[in-house]
Design a protein around this motif. Structure first.
Motif, PDB file in Angstrom:
ATOM      1  N   ASN A 117      -4.241   2.022  -4.984  1.00 47.46           N
ATOM      2  CA  ASN A 117      -4.661   1.959  -3.463  1.00 47.46           C
ATOM      3  C   ASN A 117      -4.932   2.991  -2.603  1.00 47.46           C
ATOM      4  N   SER A 164      -5.252   5.650   0.318  1.00 45.22           N
ATOM      5  CA  SER A 164      -6.318   6.824   1.197  1.00 45.22           C
ATOM      6  C   SER A 164      -5.633   7.803   2.623  1.00 45.22           C
ATOM      7  N   LYS A 195      -1.594   0.526 -10.451  1.00 41.62           N
ATOM      8  CA  LYS A 195      -2.762   1.032  -9.790  1.00 41.62           C
ATOM      9  C   LYS A 195      -2.887   1.110  -8.845  1.00 41.62           C
TER      10      LYS A 195
END
Length: 353
Positions: free
Chosen positions: A259, A261, A257
């Motif tokens: 995450n 940025s 997964k």
């Protein structure tokens, strides 16, 4: 009435909710319709785009509407949910149908291929088998727990319980009363009946694999047996819907997964999205591939051995399952045969350079 160009349908057991728009996105129809009148309503409608969530009976209704000339598309529920007005706090059939209709208008929306009756029939075998195995597991745990209430403790494992169950129940030295012994023996009879049902389903799945050329090619992959090959062919309707093997592995839920940025990648745990049954079969196949890797000298086996030495067993298990998913994509999408010594052109150019 303006000409309908797109219809969003929220399926249900008895009452279907419709939301239809024209070419200017003006709402033309917003109504509920009974299941008995569902097909006849679309039969009187000019062919258009019909969108539904991929849920229970969706493939059946999709085949019915496609036979009437409509362009039917199935949307995964998680892709339609963001278009629901009011978000997660507001939910009813009319809002769901409107969200499905809106999601179908997106140019890059992903859709679920419509299964044929033959493919769904194969999946029935797998789902019945899974249900019987769950029932057998629950029954075995119940029998073991009931025996423990009388101080009768058996070794762990279903095979050990099957071996010693009758002797321990019929042992006159324990505290079991006659009605309890009889009830436990009835449980044993149910256990044997479940074994027979599972064996019959295994035979039917093996027959499907023997008659399907794609499933036979899948079985050539180390760690892919009859169950995995049959489930992969019936679940992945058209592997060409995925651009590459990486997308198929992500669809099954075998990738971390994200995450990320600001250009900094952050990878978390495995997503576990997609088809959990196919993913569990790939994990079981990866276990057997890891156990057999040290006995082979092909390129894939050497990679597995080196990877396990570097990152440990459990991470290697996920990596091998991911690798198998990508290999299955190549087998199903390109019609290729498995080659454990295969080296892709990019890796070969990098090694030679």
């Amino acid at each position: 009435m303006d000409k309908i160009t797109r219809v969003g349908v929220d399926l249900a057991k008895n009452v279907m909710q419709l939301h239809a728009v024209d070419c200017t996105e003006h709402v033309v129809v917003r109504r509920a319709i009974a299941r008995e009148r569902f097909v006849s309503w679309f039969a009187n409608l000019e062919p258009c785009l019909v969108a539904m969530e991929a849920c229970s009976a969706a493939h059946y209704w999709a085949r019915k509407l496609r036979a009437l000339g409509h362009d039917v598309r199935l949307i995964p529920p998680q892709f339609a949910a963001p278009y629901r007005k009011g978000g997660a706090r507001v939910k009813n059939d009319a809002v769901d149908a409107e969200a499905i209709c809106e999601a179908a208008s997106r140019p890059h929306m992903r859709f679920v291929p419509i299964k044929t009756p033959a493919q769904q029939s194969v999946l029935v075998l797998h789902r019945m088998r899974t249900g019987f195995i769950e029932e057998r597991t629950a029954l075995v745990n119940r029998l073991r727990g009931l025996l423990a209430e009388f101080g009768v403790f058996l070794p762990q494992g279903i095979h050990q319980l099957r071996k010693h169950f009758v002797d321990r129940v019929e042992d006159g030295s324990n505290e079991l009363a006659a009605p309890a012994r009889e009830a436990l023996m009835h449980g044993l009879a149910q256990w044997q009946a479940l074994d027979d049902e599972i064996a019959w389903l295994d035979t039917q799945i093996a027959r499907h694999v023997s008659d399907d050329p794609q499933a036979q090619r899948c079985m050539k992959v180390c760690g892919v047996g009859r169950l995995t090959a049959s489930a992969a062919v019936a679940t992945v309707i058209d592997a060409r819907q995925f651009k590459n093997g990486r997308q198929m592995a992500a669809w099954i839920g075998l990738v971390p997964k994200q995450n990320s940025s600001g250009g900094k990648p952050r990878l978390g745990r495995i997503t576990r999205q997609g088809n959990d049954y196919l993913r569990s079969l790939l994990y079981q196949g990866a276990r057997s591939a890891i156990q057999a890797a040290h006995r082979h000298d092909d390129r894939l086996s050497r990679w597995i051995v080196q990877l396990q030495a570097r990152i440990g067993y459990h991470k290697t298990l996920v990596a091998v399952a991911n690798k198998h998913a990508r290999i299955l994509w190549a087998v199903l999408a390109k019609g290729e045969h498995f080659d454990p010594a295969y080296v892709c052109a990019r890796a070969a150019a990098k090694a030679s350079g």
